[in-house]
Design a protein around this motif. Sequence first.
Motif, PDB file in Angstrom:
ATOM      1  N   GLU A 184      43.750  45.736  32.333  1.00 36.65           N
ATOM      2  CA  GLU A 184      42.377  45.232  32.153  1.00 36.65           C
ATOM      3  C   GLU A 184      42.201  44.686  30.743  1.00 36.65           C
ATOM      4  O   GLU A 184      42.752  45.230  29.794  1.00 36.65           O
ATOM      5  CB  GLU A 184      41.401  46.406  32.399  1.00 36.65           C
ATOM      6  N   ASP A 219      37.501  42.603  34.915  1.00 35.16           N
ATOM      7  CA  ASP A 219      36.191  43.260  34.902  1.00 35.16           C
ATOM      8  C   ASP A 219      35.188  42.161  34.587  1.00 35.16           C
ATOM      9  O   ASP A 219      35.258  41.523  33.531  1.00 35.16           O
ATOM     10  CB  ASP A 219      36.187  44.358  33.833  1.00 35.16           C
ATOM     11  N   HIS A 222      33.610  41.671  31.182  1.00 33.56           N
ATOM     12  CA  HIS A 222      34.470  41.565  30.001  1.00 33.56           C
ATOM     13  C   HIS A 222      34.815  40.123  29.642  1.00 33.56           C
ATOM     14  O   HIS A 222      35.985  39.772  29.505  1.00 33.56           O
ATOM     15  CB  HIS A 222      35.752  42.377  30.221  1.00 33.56           C
ATOM     16  N   HIS A 246      36.881  44.911  38.501  1.00 38.07           N
ATOM     17  CA  HIS A 246      35.812  45.860  38.215  1.00 38.07           C
ATOM     18  C   HIS A 246      34.548  45.020  38.251  1.00 38.07           C
ATOM     19  O   HIS A 246      34.309  44.209  37.362  1.00 38.07           O
ATOM     20  CB  HIS A 246      35.979  46.477  36.826  1.00 38.07           C
ATOM     21  N   ASP A 292      32.619  48.936  38.591  1.00 33.87           N
ATOM     22  CA  ASP A 292      32.625  49.670  37.333  1.00 33.87           C
ATOM     23  C   ASP A 292      31.250  49.480  36.715  1.00 33.87           C
ATOM     24  O   ASP A 292      31.005  48.482  36.046  1.00 33.87           O
ATOM     25  CB  ASP A 292      33.731  49.126  36.410  1.00 33.87           C
TER      26      ASP A 292
HETATM   27 MN    MN Z   1      36.204  48.164  33.648  1.00 28.93          MN
END
Ligand code: MN
Length: 396
Positions: A184, A219, A222, A246, A292
């Motif tokens: 990640e 993610d 991010h 995520h 997430d």
């Molecule tokens: Mn994450």
Amino acid sequence: MDRKLRDLAFNALNSFSIEIPSWGFANTGTRFGKFIQPAAAATIEEKLSDAGQVQAFTGVCPTVALHVEWDLPKGLADVPNVAAAAERNGVRPGSINPNLFQDQIYKFGSFANPEAGVREQALRHAKLSVDIARELKSRDISFWFTDGSNYPGTANIRQRKKLFEEGLLRTHGQLQSDQRMLVEYKPFEPAFYHTDIADWGMALLFARAAGPQAKVLVDTGHHYQAQNIEQIVAWLLSENMLGGFHFNDRRYADDDLTLGSIDPYQVFRIFHEILFFKWETGVAPDIAFMIDQSHNLKGKIEAMIQTVTMAQSLFARAALVNYERLSAAQQNCDLIKAESCLQDAFETDVRPTIREWRQSKGLPADPMADFLSSGYLDRVSLDRASRNMSSISSYA
Ligand code: MN
Ligand code: RM4
Ligand code: MN
């Protein structure tokens, strides 16, 4: 909705599942404080019980992501209890998330820490996570690192890159043949000058260097504000390097908001790239859909049900894109027609079809309403309230 679209939506719904995170049921907060919820889960048993509710009412969340440090603090010794608790609550352990950021020794990093002793400890934790995953029959070990620095000149960026290559390669060597390592990335936070795995390109290079069972994890929170996430998804798909997601929504940074609350079209476009790839290549990519999120203000279980049902709706809508028409329009540079393929699908009301699909599976047509009237929240609030109010210290 006509028969053909209804069938497309049904097929998509039949193939869709999404993993929920244990930490999404615990009290969480920001660096400024934490607002305690009476119903929040504190133990792994409680987290799995709450996750079991989401699964029971939605039917599309059979697995729960676990964080080693928070859910299995005794390591392998906790495995039998966790496995039994999952079974009791009608769910299975999902991806295993090492914690290489919370221990005091990780102040200056884990895999890239300049001190060899700390790197060894980090590698031991990575190995433990792989072992836990094997014992719990979990396929994916999901690595997120906070390694980085806060001020220019304070870290040797090239040396740290090399240390990461070594650490990931060694950890990859410990995987069973059916396990995967997900790498990640995140541009900043908690490191505010440089982060060792800051973007998808760095994660891709590291995953390639680690070995064939390593893939990239996207993610959605991010990224920098203007980044085109669906393009990253399309590139990773074409490189066969997209391992999982995520999912969460964001407005400013890594806000971990409920999926689709800010920009549902963004999530739709991501699903579209995946389904378009599948249609064009005939290959169904092996991607782990995971949530997430951290709901600091909303009720945890309610927010999770909201997320899961939104994800289902967006996935079903993405499956309604007319690919033949889209391909032809793209080929002819017919911009209006091409764009409207996406817009028409996005704007289709799939709610009646999803209700029908749920009923065909023996699930409640309206999971949220049924959950809210089930009495579960009152029960757990009563059980957990006093303990929750007196324990505001742990993160999860
Ligand atoms: Mn994450
Ligand atoms: C991070 C990252 C990780 C998650 C932690 C709790 O920002 O998204 O995936 O495990 O938060
Ligand atoms: Mn995050």
